[in-house]
Design a protein around this motif. Structure first.
Motif, short mmCIF file in Angstrom:
data_model
loop_
_atom_site.label_atom_id
_atom_site.label_comp_id
_atom_site.label_asym_id
_atom_site.label_seq_id
_atom_site.Cartn_x
_atom_site.Cartn_y
_atom_site.Cartn_z
N VAL A 6 0.86 -1.18 0.00
CA VAL A 6 0.00 0.00 0.00
C VAL A 6 0.89 1.23 0.00
O VAL A 6 1.75 1.38 0.87
CB VAL A 6 -0.94 0.01 1.22
CG1 VAL A 6 -1.82 1.24 1.21
CG2 VAL A 6 -1.78 -1.26 1.27
N VAL A 7 0.69 2.10 -0.99
CA VAL A 7 1.51 3.29 -1.17
C VAL A 7 0.63 4.52 -1.01
O VAL A 7 -0.46 4.60 -1.59
CB VAL A 7 2.15 3.30 -2.58
CG1 VAL A 7 2.96 4.55 -2.80
CG2 VAL A 7 3.00 2.07 -2.79
N SER A 8 1.10 5.47 -0.22
CA SER A 8 0.38 6.73 -0.03
C SER A 8 0.86 7.72 -1.09
O SER A 8 2.04 8.02 -1.18
CB SER A 8 0.66 7.29 1.37
OG SER A 8 0.13 8.57 1.49
N ASP A 36 -7.30 4.37 -4.67
CA ASP A 36 -8.39 4.87 -3.83
C ASP A 36 -8.17 6.37 -3.60
O ASP A 36 -7.41 6.76 -2.72
CB ASP A 36 -8.42 4.12 -2.50
CG ASP A 36 -9.63 4.46 -1.66
OD1 ASP A 36 -10.47 5.26 -2.13
OD2 ASP A 36 -9.76 3.92 -0.56
N LYS A 39 -8.79 7.92 0.02
CA LYS A 39 -7.76 7.70 1.03
C LYS A 39 -6.37 8.11 0.53
O LYS A 39 -5.40 8.03 1.28
CB LYS A 39 -7.71 6.23 1.43
CG LYS A 39 -8.95 5.74 2.13
CD LYS A 39 -8.82 4.28 2.46
CE LYS A 39 -10.08 3.73 3.08
NZ LYS A 39 -9.97 2.29 3.34
N ASN A 40 -6.27 8.50 -0.74
CA ASN A 40 -4.99 8.82 -1.38
C ASN A 40 -4.00 7.68 -1.27
O ASN A 40 -2.85 7.85 -0.85
CB ASN A 40 -4.39 10.11 -0.81
CG ASN A 40 -5.09 11.34 -1.33
OD1 ASN A 40 -5.59 11.35 -2.45
ND2 ASN A 40 -5.13 12.38 -0.53
N THR A 41 -4.44 6.47 -1.64
CA THR A 41 -3.57 5.30 -1.60
C THR A 41 -3.65 4.52 -2.91
O THR A 41 -4.65 4.59 -3.63
CB THR A 41 -3.95 4.34 -0.46
OG1 THR A 41 -5.30 3.91 -0.64
CG2 THR A 41 -3.77 4.98 0.89
N THR A 43 -3.01 0.50 -3.91
CA THR A 43 -2.75 -0.84 -3.42
C THR A 43 -2.26 -1.69 -4.58
O THR A 43 -2.95 -1.84 -5.58
CB THR A 43 -4.02 -1.46 -2.81
OG1 THR A 43 -4.52 -0.56 -1.81
CG2 THR A 43 -3.74 -2.81 -2.20
N VAL A 67 3.00 2.65 2.91
CA VAL A 67 2.18 2.59 4.12
C VAL A 67 2.32 1.22 4.77
O VAL A 67 2.55 1.12 5.97
CB VAL A 67 0.70 2.89 3.80
CG1 VAL A 67 -0.17 2.71 5.02
CG2 VAL A 67 0.56 4.28 3.24
#
Length: 114
Positions: A6-8, A36, A39-41, A43, A67
């Protein structure tokens, strides 16, 4: 072995989402990418190295961070849960970071003879 990373990353507009998806998709060993914007992510599931993922995303968005990293979870697919998870987000066409402006000086001539 497949991993879930998971990367922000800031996903402010549709152009940002498209560019991040293209950069991550270019890495070998990725099976799926889910963005997403709420959530500013991003996956990422696959065998790709998380460091390579971050390097690719930082080419476009410098503030990208990891993340979490872990094994992918097997999800049970129910017809009711799939339909309830579908969300359509309306994002602006272009955010201020993606908008490109060109400045042309007063002495600029279109004709190359002059």
């Amino acid at each position: 072995m497949s991993k879930k990373t998971v990367v922000s990353v800031e996903l402010l507009c549709s152009k940002c989402r498209q560019k991040v998806m293209k950069l991550i998709g270019a890495i070998e060993g990725i099976t799926s990418v889910v963005l997403d914007p709420s959530k500013n992510t991003a996956t990422v599931i696959g065998e790709a190295d998380p460091v390579k993922i971050i390097k690719q995303v930082r080419k476009f968005k410098r503030s990208a961070m990891i993340v979490s990293i872990g094994p992918p979870k097997e999800e049970k697919k129910d017809d009711k849960s799939v339909s309830s998870q579908v969300h359509i987000h309306s994002l602006p066409k272009i955010c201020q970071g993606c908008d490109v402006w060109y400045m042309v000086g007063a002495d600029y001539h279109i004709c190359s003879i002059l």
